[in-house]
Design a protein around this motif. Structure first.
Motif, mmCIF file in Angstrom:
data_model
loop_
_atom_site.group_PDB
_atom_site.id
_atom_site.type_symbol
_atom_site.label_atom_id
_atom_site.label_comp_id
_atom_site.label_asym_id
_atom_site.label_seq_id
_atom_site.Cartn_x
_atom_site.Cartn_y
_atom_site.Cartn_z
ATOM 1 N N ALA A 21 -8.659 0.788 45.653
ATOM 2 C CA ALA A 21 -10.017 0.299 45.922
ATOM 3 C C ALA A 21 -10.912 1.452 46.354
ATOM 4 O O ALA A 21 -12.063 1.560 45.914
ATOM 5 C CB ALA A 21 -9.983 -0.792 46.986
ATOM 6 N N ARG A 33 -3.066 -0.937 47.138
ATOM 7 C CA ARG A 33 -4.334 -1.633 46.934
ATOM 8 C C ARG A 33 -5.499 -0.906 47.593
ATOM 9 O O ARG A 33 -6.546 -0.698 46.983
ATOM 10 C CB ARG A 33 -4.240 -3.058 47.468
ATOM 11 C CG ARG A 33 -5.529 -3.855 47.279
ATOM 12 C CD ARG A 33 -5.447 -5.254 47.851
ATOM 13 N NE ARG A 33 -4.298 -5.948 47.295
ATOM 14 C CZ ARG A 33 -3.427 -6.656 48.023
ATOM 15 N NH1 ARG A 33 -3.596 -6.788 49.313
ATOM 16 N NH2 ARG A 33 -2.404 -7.249 47.461
ATOM 17 N N ASP A 34 -5.323 -0.474 48.847
ATOM 18 C CA ASP A 34 -6.418 0.187 49.560
ATOM 19 C C ASP A 34 -6.797 1.509 48.908
ATOM 20 O O ASP A 34 -7.986 1.820 48.762
ATOM 21 C CB ASP A 34 -6.044 0.415 51.027
ATOM 22 C CG ASP A 34 -5.913 -0.882 51.810
ATOM 23 O OD1 ASP A 34 -6.437 -1.921 51.334
ATOM 24 O OD2 ASP A 34 -5.293 -0.862 52.887
ATOM 25 N N GLN A 85 4.187 -4.945 40.640
ATOM 26 C CA GLN A 85 3.363 -5.776 41.516
ATOM 27 C C GLN A 85 3.419 -5.258 42.954
ATOM 28 O O GLN A 85 2.386 -5.141 43.621
ATOM 29 C CB GLN A 85 3.839 -7.227 41.461
ATOM 30 C CG GLN A 85 3.019 -8.167 42.305
ATOM 31 C CD GLN A 85 3.508 -9.605 42.209
ATOM 32 O OE1 GLN A 85 4.548 -9.892 41.630
ATOM 33 N NE2 GLN A 85 2.755 -10.513 42.794
ATOM 34 N N ARG A 90 1.315 -2.102 43.230
ATOM 35 C CA ARG A 90 -0.114 -2.407 43.283
ATOM 36 C C ARG A 90 -0.514 -2.927 44.659
ATOM 37 O O ARG A 90 -1.566 -2.564 45.192
ATOM 38 C CB ARG A 90 -0.498 -3.420 42.202
ATOM 39 C CG ARG A 90 -0.592 -2.821 40.816
ATOM 40 C CD ARG A 90 -1.205 -3.784 39.811
ATOM 41 N NE ARG A 90 -0.493 -5.050 39.716
ATOM 42 C CZ ARG A 90 0.559 -5.268 38.925
ATOM 43 N NH1 ARG A 90 1.013 -4.307 38.153
ATOM 44 N NH2 ARG A 90 1.144 -6.442 38.904
ATOM 45 N N GLU A 91 0.318 -3.783 45.246
ATOM 46 C CA GLU A 91 0.019 -4.310 46.577
ATOM 47 C C GLU A 91 0.055 -3.207 47.629
ATOM 48 O O GLU A 91 -0.825 -3.134 48.489
ATOM 49 C CB GLU A 91 1.009 -5.416 46.938
ATOM 50 C CG GLU A 91 0.807 -6.692 46.141
ATOM 51 C CD GLU A 91 1.931 -7.711 46.334
ATOM 52 O OE1 GLU A 91 2.867 -7.437 47.135
ATOM 53 O OE2 GLU A 91 1.888 -8.749 45.683
#
Length: 79
Positions: free
Chosen positions: A60, A56-57, A49, A52-53
């Motif tokens: 994306a 994230r950018d 987790q 992923r955080e």
């Protein structure tokens, strides 16, 4: 795993639901090993987790690029 390859262990105090503890004892569950496995699983989940955080950018951005341009080398795919 033999004694030489087993990681060092440390005694600790934890609080557990009394009903769970009683059932585990009745079933012969090794409480320490079960807690250790649950903790290892939670660490794995928390690390994933966090990754992923932290990413994230970048994820994306990569997904947006694929949406705009398609998959790299897709012309070479046989399916």
């Amino acid at each position: 795993m033999n004694e030489q390859t087993r990681p060092p262990r440390r005694a600790t105090n934890i609080s557990l639901d009394t009903a769970l503890l009683a059932e585990a004892k009745a079933l012969g569950v090794n409480i320490s090993r079960a807690c250790e496995k649950g903790l290892a699983d939670q660490i794995r989940i928390s690390r994933a987790q966090r990754w992923r955080e932290e990413n994230r950018d970048a994820l994306a951005s990569s997904n947006a690029h694929v949406e705009r341009e398609g998959l790299p080398l897709s012309r070479h795919r046989a399916f």
